[in-house]
Design a protein around this motif. Structure first.
Motif, PDB file in Angstrom:
ATOM      1  N   ALA A   5       0.816  -1.217   0.000  1.00 42.62           N
ATOM      2  CA  ALA A   5       0.000   0.000   0.000  1.00 42.62           C
ATOM      3  C   ALA A   5       0.846   1.262   0.000  1.00 42.62           C
ATOM      4  O   ALA A   5       0.351   2.348  -0.271  1.00 42.62           O
ATOM      5  CB  ALA A   5      -0.914  -0.004   1.225  1.00 42.62           C
ATOM      6  N   THR A   6       2.126   1.111   0.307  1.00 40.27           N
ATOM      7  CA  THR A   6       3.011   2.271   0.375  1.00 40.27           C
ATOM      8  C   THR A   6       4.187   2.084  -0.566  1.00 40.27           C
ATOM      9  O   THR A   6       4.767   0.999  -0.644  1.00 40.27           O
ATOM     10  CB  THR A   6       3.553   2.445   1.812  1.00 40.27           C
ATOM     11  OG1 THR A   6       2.446   2.577   2.702  1.00 40.27           O
ATOM     12  CG2 THR A   6       4.422   3.692   1.919  1.00 40.27           C
ATOM     13  N   LEU A   7       4.529   3.138  -1.292  1.00 39.13           N
ATOM     14  CA  LEU A   7       5.705   3.116  -2.166  1.00 39.13           C
ATOM     15  C   LEU A   7       6.780   3.990  -1.528  1.00 39.13           C
ATOM     16  O   LEU A   7       6.573   5.187  -1.323  1.00 39.13           O
ATOM     17  CB  LEU A   7       5.366   3.656  -3.556  1.00 39.13           C
ATOM     18  CG  LEU A   7       6.552   3.849  -4.516  1.00 39.13           C
ATOM     19  CD1 LEU A   7       7.238   2.518  -4.802  1.00 39.13           C
ATOM     20  CD2 LEU A   7       6.108   4.513  -5.800  1.00 39.13           C
ATOM     21  N   THR A   8       7.887   3.378  -1.168  1.00 38.83           N
ATOM     22  CA  THR A   8       9.001   4.113  -0.557  1.00 38.83           C
ATOM     23  C   THR A   8      10.172   4.132  -1.526  1.00 38.83           C
ATOM     24  O   THR A   8      10.592   3.079  -2.012  1.00 38.83           O
ATOM     25  CB  THR A   8       9.445   3.457   0.767  1.00 38.83           C
ATOM     26  OG1 THR A   8       8.319   3.422   1.660  1.00 38.83           O
ATOM     27  CG2 THR A   8      10.577   4.247   1.409  1.00 38.83           C
ATOM     28  N   LEU A   9      10.669   5.320  -1.816  1.00 39.65           N
ATOM     29  CA  LEU A   9      11.805   5.467  -2.727  1.00 39.65           C
ATOM     30  C   LEU A   9      13.020   5.898  -1.925  1.00 39.65           C
ATOM     31  O   LEU A   9      12.999   6.946  -1.275  1.00 39.65           O
ATOM     32  CB  LEU A   9      11.496   6.492  -3.813  1.00 39.65           C
ATOM     33  CG  LEU A   9      10.280   6.195  -4.696  1.00 39.65           C
ATOM     34  CD1 LEU A   9      10.004   7.367  -5.632  1.00 39.65           C
ATOM     35  CD2 LEU A   9      10.508   4.921  -5.496  1.00 39.65           C
ATOM     36  N   ALA A  10      14.073   5.099  -1.962  1.00 42.03           N
ATOM     37  CA  ALA A  10      15.311   5.434  -1.257  1.00 42.03           C
ATOM     38  C   ALA A  10      16.354   5.906  -2.266  1.00 42.03           C
ATOM     39  O   ALA A  10      16.291   5.584  -3.446  1.00 42.03           O
ATOM     40  CB  ALA A  10      15.827   4.214  -0.497  1.00 42.03           C
ATOM     41  N   ASN A  11      17.323   6.691  -1.785  1.00 45.79           N
ATOM     42  CA  ASN A  11      18.418   7.182  -2.625  1.00 45.79           C
ATOM     43  C   ASN A  11      17.872   7.857  -3.887  1.00 45.79           C
ATOM     44  O   ASN A  11      18.278   7.555  -5.003  1.00 45.79           O
ATOM     45  CB  ASN A  11      19.362   6.035  -2.998  1.00 45.79           C
ATOM     46  CG  ASN A  11      20.659   6.523  -3.616  1.00 45.79           C
ATOM     47  OD1 ASN A  11      21.070   7.658  -3.381  1.00 45.79           O
ATOM     48  ND2 ASN A  11      21.290   5.689  -4.416  1.00 45.79           N
ATOM     49  N   VAL A  12      16.930   8.761  -3.670  1.00 49.52           N
ATOM     50  CA  VAL A  12      16.299   9.453  -4.786  1.00 49.52           C
ATOM     51  C   VAL A  12      17.319  10.324  -5.505  1.00 49.52           C
ATOM     52  O   VAL A  12      18.113  11.019  -4.887  1.00 49.52           O
ATOM     53  CB  VAL A  12      15.122  10.315  -4.283  1.00 49.52           C
ATOM     54  CG1 VAL A  12      14.564  11.160  -5.406  1.00 49.52           C
ATOM     55  CG2 VAL A  12      14.037   9.420  -3.701  1.00 49.52           C
ATOM     56  N   LYS A  13      17.327  10.275  -6.823  1.00 52.27           N
ATOM     57  CA  LYS A  13      18.206  11.109  -7.634  1.00 52.27           C
ATOM     58  C   LYS A  13      17.437  11.611  -8.850  1.00 52.27           C
ATOM     59  O   LYS A  13      16.254  11.295  -9.006  1.00 52.27           O
ATOM     60  CB  LYS A  13      19.452  10.333  -8.044  1.00 52.27           C
ATOM     61  CG  LYS A  13      19.196   8.971  -8.619  1.00 52.27           C
ATOM     62  CD  LYS A  13      20.482   8.182  -8.727  1.00 52.27           C
ATOM     63  CE  LYS A  13      20.199   6.755  -9.166  1.00 52.27           C
ATOM     64  NZ  LYS A  13      21.403   5.939  -9.187  1.00 52.27           N
ATOM     65  N   ALA A  14      18.105  12.380  -9.681  1.00 49.89           N
ATOM     66  CA  ALA A  14      17.426  13.008 -10.806  1.00 49.89           C
ATOM     67  C   ALA A  14      16.713  11.990 -11.692  1.00 49.89           C
ATOM     68  O   ALA A  14      15.615  12.237 -12.188  1.00 49.89           O
ATOM     69  CB  ALA A  14      18.415  13.835 -11.620  1.00 49.89           C
ATOM     70  N   SER A  15      17.318  10.809 -11.881  1.00 51.25           N
ATOM     71  CA  SER A  15      16.717   9.802 -12.764  1.00 51.25           C
ATOM     72  C   SER A  15      15.469   9.147 -12.159  1.00 51.25           C
ATOM     73  O   SER A  15      14.745   8.434 -12.845  1.00 51.25           O
ATOM     74  CB  SER A  15      17.757   8.734 -13.116  1.00 51.25           C
ATOM     75  OG  SER A  15      18.210   8.079 -11.940  1.00 51.25           O
ATOM     76  N   THR A  16      15.203   9.375 -10.860  1.00 55.06           N
ATOM     77  CA  THR A  16      14.020   8.807 -10.210  1.00 55.06           C
ATOM     78  C   THR A  16      12.762   9.585 -10.563  1.00 55.06           C
ATOM     79  O   THR A  16      11.648   9.101 -10.400  1.00 55.06           O
ATOM     80  CB  THR A  16      14.211   8.810  -8.669  1.00 55.06           C
ATOM     81  OG1 THR A  16      15.492   8.276  -8.352  1.00 55.06           O
ATOM     82  CG2 THR A  16      13.161   7.973  -7.971  1.00 55.06           C
ATOM     83  N   ALA A  17      12.942  10.819 -11.018  1.00 55.25           N
ATOM     84  CA  ALA A  17      11.790  11.669 -11.358  1.00 55.25           C
ATOM     85  C   ALA A  17      10.936  11.008 -12.430  1.00 55.25           C
ATOM     86  O   ALA A  17      11.435  10.282 -13.282  1.00 55.25           O
ATOM     87  CB  ALA A  17      12.284  13.034 -11.831  1.00 55.25           C
ATOM     88  N   GLY A  18       9.627  11.263 -12.350  1.00 61.01           N
ATOM     89  CA  GLY A  18       8.730  10.707 -13.355  1.00 61.01           C
ATOM     90  C   GLY A  18       7.316  10.587 -12.817  1.00 61.01           C
ATOM     91  O   GLY A  18       6.978  11.125 -11.757  1.00 61.01           O
ATOM     92  N   SER A  19       6.477   9.870 -13.526  1.00 62.40           N
ATOM     93  CA  SER A  19       5.084   9.674 -13.131  1.00 62.40           C
ATOM     94  C   SER A  19       4.906   8.309 -12.489  1.00 62.40           C
ATOM     95  O   SER A  19       5.448   7.310 -12.972  1.00 62.40           O
ATOM     96  CB  SER A  19       4.171   9.780 -14.358  1.00 62.40           C
ATOM     97  OG  SER A  19       4.202  11.093 -14.875  1.00 62.40           O
ATOM     98  N   TYR A  20       4.135   8.288 -11.403  1.00 60.89           N
ATOM     99  CA  TYR A  20       3.872   7.045 -10.679  1.00 60.89           C
ATOM    100  C   TYR A  20       2.373   6.896 -10.517  1.00 60.89           C
ATOM    101  O   TYR A  20       1.672   7.843 -10.151  1.00 60.89           O
ATOM    102  CB  TYR A  20       4.551   7.063  -9.306  1.00 60.89           C
ATOM    103  CG  TYR A  20       6.061   7.040  -9.392  1.00 60.89           C
ATOM    104  CD1 TYR A  20       6.759   5.843  -9.305  1.00 60.89           C
ATOM    105  CD2 TYR A  20       6.783   8.213  -9.592  1.00 60.89           C
ATOM    106  CE1 TYR A  20       8.139   5.816  -9.394  1.00 60.89           C
ATOM    107  CE2 TYR A  20       8.158   8.194  -9.697  1.00 60.89           C
ATOM    108  CZ  TYR A  20       8.835   6.992  -9.591  1.00 60.89           C
ATOM    109  OH  TYR A  20      10.196   6.966  -9.690  1.00 60.89           O
TER     110      TYR A  20
END
Length: 199
Positions: A5-20
């Motif tokens: 139910a939860t989306l956790t993003l670690a070590n976020v960087k420029a390439s992580t950007a986008g639509s979810y």
């Protein structure tokens, strides 16, 4: 790729950007949520306190002979038909710059050289550019991912065979337009501690 139910993003960087989006399904079918857009704002590391790279100038085109050593704030030279330094000939000379480069943001960097003639560039031990040929002013590029605030070994080798002589070292990233790498981000070679005495 997550099923919770939860989306956790670690070590976020420029390439992580986008639509979810979230897809919920059962035996009756599936429904896709409205997409949420993730924007990643990179914060540059404050300017460093670099002093430049160590340049060793050789009176030959093959990086040999008794050289002149000095600190160059940046690699941004157009010597034309002049000598780069006292004791170095106008033509058929070479230079090796060594030191460290400090990344300002955690991104993929494009390193580029403008050279007339031959050039090679290593960053963090990787050969990014290899154009060891006689040529007029030419831009060459190589790509590597760097972490903000971290210093990486950098070596640039260059030779001039005649006529014009140009040597420049630039970088660019998604948040940094192409520019000469500034003195603030260039440091002398890292000191290697002596080996421990044998017991």
């Amino acid at each position: 790729g997550t099923n919770s139910a939860t989306l956790t993003l670690a070590n976020v960087k420029a390439s992580t950007a986008g639509s979810y989006a979230c897809v919920v399904s059962n035996s009756s079918g599936s429904v896709t949520s409205t997409a949420a857009t993730l924007t990643v704002n990179t914060v540059p590391v404050p300017g460093g306190s670099g002093t430049g790279l160590t340049g060793t100038y050789f009176p030959s085109a093959d990086l040999s002979g008794a050289g002149l050593v000095r600190t160059d704030a940046t690699v941004n030279f157009d010597w034309g038909q002049n000598s780069p330094a006292t004791g170095i000939p106008v033509d058929n000379f070479s230079v090796r710059w060594t030191g460290q480069v400090q990344a300002q943001v955690s991104e993929t960097y494009t390193f580029s050289t403008m050279s007339d003639d031959g050039v090679k560039l290593w960053v963090n031990g990787q050969l990014l550019i290899n154009n060891w040929t006689e040529h007029g002013p030419t831009e060459d590029r190589g790509v590597i991912t760097l972490v903000a605030g971290q210093r990486y070994a950098v070596t640039m080798e260059y030779y001039d065979s005649g006529w014009g002589a140009v040597a420049r070292l630039l970088w660019a990233s998604p948040s940094t337009s192409s520019r000469i790498i500034p003195q603030t981000q260039l440091y002398p070679p890292a000191l290697v501690p002596p080996p421990a005495p044998a017991e």
